[in-house]
Design a protein around this motif. Structure first.
Motif, PDB file in Angstrom:
ATOM      1  N   MET A 102      62.083  53.978 -43.823  1.00 55.37           N
ATOM      2  CA  MET A 102      60.733  54.084 -43.277  1.00 55.37           C
ATOM      3  C   MET A 102      60.695  55.230 -42.262  1.00 55.37           C
ATOM      4  SD  MET A 102      58.521  51.146 -41.328  1.00 55.37           S
ATOM      5  CE  MET A 102      56.827  51.442 -40.844  1.00 55.37           C
ATOM      6  N   ASN A 103      59.679  56.116 -42.356  1.00 55.04           N
ATOM      7  CA  ASN A 103      59.520  57.229 -41.434  1.00 55.04           C
ATOM      8  C   ASN A 103      58.351  56.945 -40.487  1.00 55.04           C
ATOM      9  OD1 ASN A 103      61.545  58.482 -42.825  1.00 55.04           O
ATOM     10  ND2 ASN A 103      60.179  59.737 -44.069  1.00 55.04           N
ATOM     11  N   VAL A 104      58.575  57.147 -39.164  1.00 56.40           N
ATOM     12  CA  VAL A 104      57.538  56.923 -38.158  1.00 56.40           C
ATOM     13  C   VAL A 104      57.445  58.162 -37.275  1.00 56.40           C
ATOM     14  CG1 VAL A 104      56.784  55.510 -36.216  1.00 56.40           C
ATOM     15  CG2 VAL A 104      57.963  54.451 -38.159  1.00 56.40           C
ATOM     16  N   ARG A 105      56.224  58.665 -37.021  1.00 62.00           N
ATOM     17  CA  ARG A 105      56.044  59.820 -36.135  1.00 62.00           C
ATOM     18  C   ARG A 105      55.245  59.364 -34.903  1.00 62.00           C
ATOM     19  NH1 ARG A 105      57.064  64.997 -36.915  1.00 62.00           N
ATOM     20  NH2 ARG A 105      57.446  64.643 -39.138  1.00 62.00           N
ATOM     21  N   ILE A 106      55.787  59.599 -33.697  1.00 57.30           N
ATOM     22  CA  ILE A 106      55.134  59.195 -32.453  1.00 57.30           C
ATOM     23  C   ILE A 106      54.746  60.440 -31.660  1.00 57.30           C
ATOM     24  CG2 ILE A 106      56.296  56.956 -32.382  1.00 57.30           C
ATOM     25  CD1 ILE A 106      58.279  58.080 -30.412  1.00 57.30           C
ATOM     26  N   SER A 107      53.998  60.237 -30.582  1.00 59.48           N
ATOM     27  CA  SER A 107      53.437  61.366 -29.833  1.00 59.48           C
ATOM     28  C   SER A 107      54.527  62.248 -29.232  1.00 59.48           C
ATOM     29  CB  SER A 107      52.526  60.854 -28.721  1.00 59.48           C
ATOM     30  OG  SER A 107      53.260  60.095 -27.778  1.00 59.48           O
ATOM     31  N   ALA A 108      54.131  63.500 -28.977  1.00 66.71           N
ATOM     32  CA  ALA A 108      55.102  64.499 -28.524  1.00 66.71           C
ATOM     33  C   ALA A 108      55.674  64.184 -27.153  1.00 66.71           C
ATOM     34  CB  ALA A 108      54.451  65.879 -28.521  1.00 66.71           C
ATOM     35  N   GLY A 109      54.978  63.425 -26.335  1.00 64.03           N
ATOM     36  CA  GLY A 109      55.473  63.163 -24.991  1.00 64.03           C
ATOM     37  C   GLY A 109      56.469  62.030 -24.905  1.00 64.03           C
ATOM     38  N   ALA A 110      56.790  61.349 -26.021  1.00 59.35           N
ATOM     39  CA  ALA A 110      57.693  60.190 -25.984  1.00 59.35           C
ATOM     40  C   ALA A 110      59.128  60.613 -25.702  1.00 59.35           C
ATOM     41  CB  ALA A 110      57.629  59.442 -27.304  1.00 59.35           C
ATOM     42  N   THR A 111      59.829  59.761 -24.966  1.00 58.10           N
ATOM     43  CA  THR A 111      61.237  60.029 -24.664  1.00 58.10           C
ATOM     44  C   THR A 111      62.115  59.475 -25.781  1.00 58.10           C
ATOM     45  OG1 THR A 111      61.534  57.952 -23.498  1.00 58.10           O
ATOM     46  CG2 THR A 111      60.728  59.823 -22.202  1.00 58.10           C
TER      47      THR A 111
ATOM     48  N   ILE B 296      65.335  53.332 -40.780  1.00 56.51           N
ATOM     49  CA  ILE B 296      64.201  53.698 -39.931  1.00 56.51           C
ATOM     50  C   ILE B 296      64.465  55.087 -39.353  1.00 56.51           C
ATOM     51  CG2 ILE B 296      62.719  53.003 -38.013  1.00 56.51           C
ATOM     52  CD1 ILE B 296      62.948  50.890 -40.199  1.00 56.51           C
ATOM     53  N   GLU B 297      63.515  56.025 -39.530  1.00 60.43           N
ATOM     54  CA  GLU B 297      63.611  57.359 -38.937  1.00 60.43           C
ATOM     55  C   GLU B 297      62.390  57.570 -38.042  1.00 60.43           C
ATOM     56  OE1 GLU B 297      63.946  60.237 -42.029  1.00 60.43           O
ATOM     57  OE2 GLU B 297      66.026  59.723 -42.487  1.00 60.43           O
ATOM     58  N   VAL B 298      62.632  57.877 -36.769  1.00 61.58           N
ATOM     59  CA  VAL B 298      61.545  58.087 -35.808  1.00 61.58           C
ATOM     60  C   VAL B 298      61.510  59.571 -35.435  1.00 61.58           C
ATOM     61  CG1 VAL B 298      60.566  57.446 -33.572  1.00 61.58           C
ATOM     62  CG2 VAL B 298      61.793  55.734 -34.937  1.00 61.58           C
ATOM     63  N   TYR B 299      60.343  60.221 -35.680  1.00 60.02           N
ATOM     64  CA  TYR B 299      60.139  61.631 -35.360  1.00 60.02           C
ATOM     65  C   TYR B 299      59.230  61.731 -34.116  1.00 60.02           C
ATOM     66  CZ  TYR B 299      61.836  62.571 -40.081  1.00 60.02           C
ATOM     67  OH  TYR B 299      62.597  62.638 -41.237  1.00 60.02           O
ATOM     68  N   VAL B 300      59.539  62.610 -33.211  1.00 55.91           N
ATOM     69  CA  VAL B 300      58.740  62.819 -31.999  1.00 55.91           C
ATOM     70  C   VAL B 300      57.918  64.095 -32.177  1.00 55.91           C
ATOM     71  CG1 VAL B 300      58.775  63.220 -29.513  1.00 55.91           C
ATOM     72  CG2 VAL B 300      60.386  61.605 -30.548  1.00 55.91           C
TER      73      VAL B 300
END
Length: 568
Positions: free
Chosen positions: A1-10, A29-33
């Motif tokens: 599963m790919n998830v993209r979160i806001s640019a300001g996330a740590t 799980i892959e999380v992209y910032v």
């Protein structure tokens, strides 16, 4: 599963999101910032155990399990005891031997005849699918404790369904036979019906050449039951246990008056040595499994697939000794297996029908890990002349091997087809025709090696130059001619030689003629005239065949457009 979160996330926030998701979804799980091309955090999902609750198996399920356990016990205990007295396994113990306790993937029709007035567990026949030595197969197995493994309506239905599913799945079929035939007192509804026991053999015919069919006999298979091993591609009988015949000894006595027991009528000796209906004879149940385990390694799951490759091994004996094994004298016997052992991979030689038509060897083996079928004349038996039973054996082997895309190696050392009134009565022309037809029609890569003699029509049957081999190569001991020197001199010069009164002069003239004739048929002349492709040093024969089989792998040949030939 790919998830993209806001640019300001740590990164810590990305990790927390990944951990939370991992508890609820499967997979990675892959999380992209922001717009990052690479994930900031990669995490595997948490392996979740089933949620525990206070629900368990119901009384209904427990009752079903008890019913299944009762079915799996098979027939009466007294019949199980008889099996052990005969050295045979109960059918479900036999399945454990073949597939292991966890190897049966599923069973079909276990509840057949569950409501019958008589107790007939599974109607005496088990069918399903299993894993056999890492290969998925369909299987059927008779339960001899249920009416002697005889066949009736529901069992017939199960058998037919298994065959029809094999046609669709393209997976091999194992028949573990121990049946006394059809239940005569219950023949209505399964004997002559469109979907009755006769459909077995229609389905066998449709499966033939589609998937490998392998049959192992564990008991006396009579009448209709005897046709399954005959239709199978390969049949294994077990010493002291197996038999097959068109009728029982009692029926034979009624019809012909002949007094004979089951083993003399149709035991392993009869079918391995005289009829040729058995490919192999096993010592016991374990040995039968071992033989099939080895056999199936040379065969694909279905037609159109390549046979499985094995790990390359050097030969058991050095190729350097080949020329010493093959006598220069054309009439001197030797064991062709000594040549084969110096060509094929160690421990890969697997002979079929060794006691039937022994003047021709039919065997599977590997060369550099690649499965091949071998058709080889055997000079140790009747000088390697081709007799009717050997021609028929070779034809069937060639036909089967070609069906399953196993390349063929012919090792030729024969004076040709046998002559005489005896072989004419045994249909030498008819059976020789079948061997030549099979060789002509085979579309797999073929290599012909003239080891020594290649006389008469023997060179035709052994895939000589006219029979579309990929190569015809020879050892320096090879000779190709209409007949051998002795026969040729007798045929051409008999009257002239007889006219010479002096015995020494006549003997000297015979010697001169013989040498002249041998020069004429020597493979050097054949190579000079480009009749054959090459003469190779015997010590390089294995290397030569490795290269030639590798080069022609996947070769496609076409036969003339037609419905089918009329020979076989």
């Amino acid at each position: 599963m790919n998830v993209r979160i806001s640019a300001g996330a740590t990164e810590e926030e990305a990790s927390a999101i990944a951990a939370a998701l991992a508890r609820h979804v499967d997979g990675e799980i892959e999380v992209y910032v922001g717009d990052a091309e690479e994930p900031t955090v990669v995490r595997d999902a948490v392996v979740r155990e089933p949620e525990e609750d206070d629900l368990g198996a119901t009384e209904r399920e427990e009752r079903l399990r008890e019913e299944i356990a009762d079915i799996e016990r098979g027939g009466p205990e007294k019949y199980k005891e008889r099996l052990s007295e005969q050295g045979k396994l109960f059918v479900r113990d036999r399945l454990d031997l073949w597939f292991g306790e966890e190897g049966v993937l599923f069973e079909d029709g276990r509840f057949a005849e569950f409501d019958a007035e008589d107790r007939l567990p599974a109607d005496g026949l088990l069918t399903g699918a299993a894993e056999f030595d890492s290969r998925e197969v369909h299987f059927m197995a008779n339960d001899f404790t249920v009416k002697a493994g005889s066949m009736a309506g529901k069992g017939v239905e199960k058998f037919l369904r298994m065959q029809q599913r094999a046609l669709k799945s393209g997976k091999p079929v194992l028949y573990l036979m121990d049946s006394s035939g059809g239940r005569i007192d219950q023949q209505r509804g399964f004997f002559a019906n469109r979907e009755g026991i006769g459909k077995y053999y229609y389905n066998h015919s449709m499966l033939s050449g589609r998937v490998p069919q392998i049959c192992v006999l564990y008991g006396p298979c009579i009448a209709g039951a005897a046709y399954t091993p005959i239709f199978a591609d390969f049949t294994v009988m077990v010493e002291g246990m197996s038999a097959m015949a068109i009728a029982s000894p009692r029926m034979v006595r009624m019809v012909t008056g002949e007094e004979i027991d089951m083993q003399d009528l149709g035991g392993p000796e009869v079918h391995a040595r005289h009829s040729g209906s058995a490919d192999l004879v096993a010592r016991d149940e374990q040995h039968a499994r071992e033989l099939v385990s080895q056999l199936i390694t040379y065969l694909p799951d279905k037609a159109g697939e390549n046979p499985p490759r094995g790990k390359p091994k050097p030969p058991a004996r050095s190729p350097e000794g080949i020329d010493s094994v093959v006598p220069q004298e054309p009439n001197k016997g030797y064991d062709m297996v000594d040549v084969i052992d110096r060509v094929v991979d160690r421990d890969s030689y697997f002979e079929l029908k060794p006691d039937y038509g022994a003047e021709i060897i039919t065997a599977y083996a590997r060369i550099d890990g690649r499965p091949i079928g071998i058709i080889a004349n055997q000079p140790n038996h009747r000088a390697g002349a081709i007799f009717p039973d050997a021609a028929e054996k070779a034809a069937e082997f060639i036909w089967k091997s070609d069906a399953y895309d196993v390349p063929l190696l012919y090792l030729c050392d024969t004076p040709g087809f046998m002559a005489g009134s005896g072989v004419e009565k045994d249909a030498i022309l008819e059976k020789g025709k079948k061997m030549i037809y099979a060789t002509s029609s085979a579309t797999v890569p073929k290599q012909c090696v003239v080891v020594r003699k290649a006389y008469g029509a023997g060179i035709y049957a052994m895939s000589g130059p006219a029979y579309d081999p990929e190569s015809t190569i020879a050892l320096p001991s090879g000779e190709i001619g209409i007949m051998g020197p002795e026969a040729a001199i007798n045929a051409v010069y008999y009257n002239k030689l007889e006219a010479i009164d002096d015995e020494e002069e006549r003997a000297e003239r015979e010697r001169e003629l013989r040498e002249e004739y041998r020069e004429d048929i020597d493979v050097h002349r054949m190579a000079s005239e480009v009749v054959i492709d090459e003469i190779v040093p015997p010590s390089t024969l294995r290397e030569e065949l490795v290269n030639r089989f590798a080069f022609y792998e996947g070769l496609e040949k076409e036969l003339p457009e037609k419905k089918h030939g009329t020979v076989l």
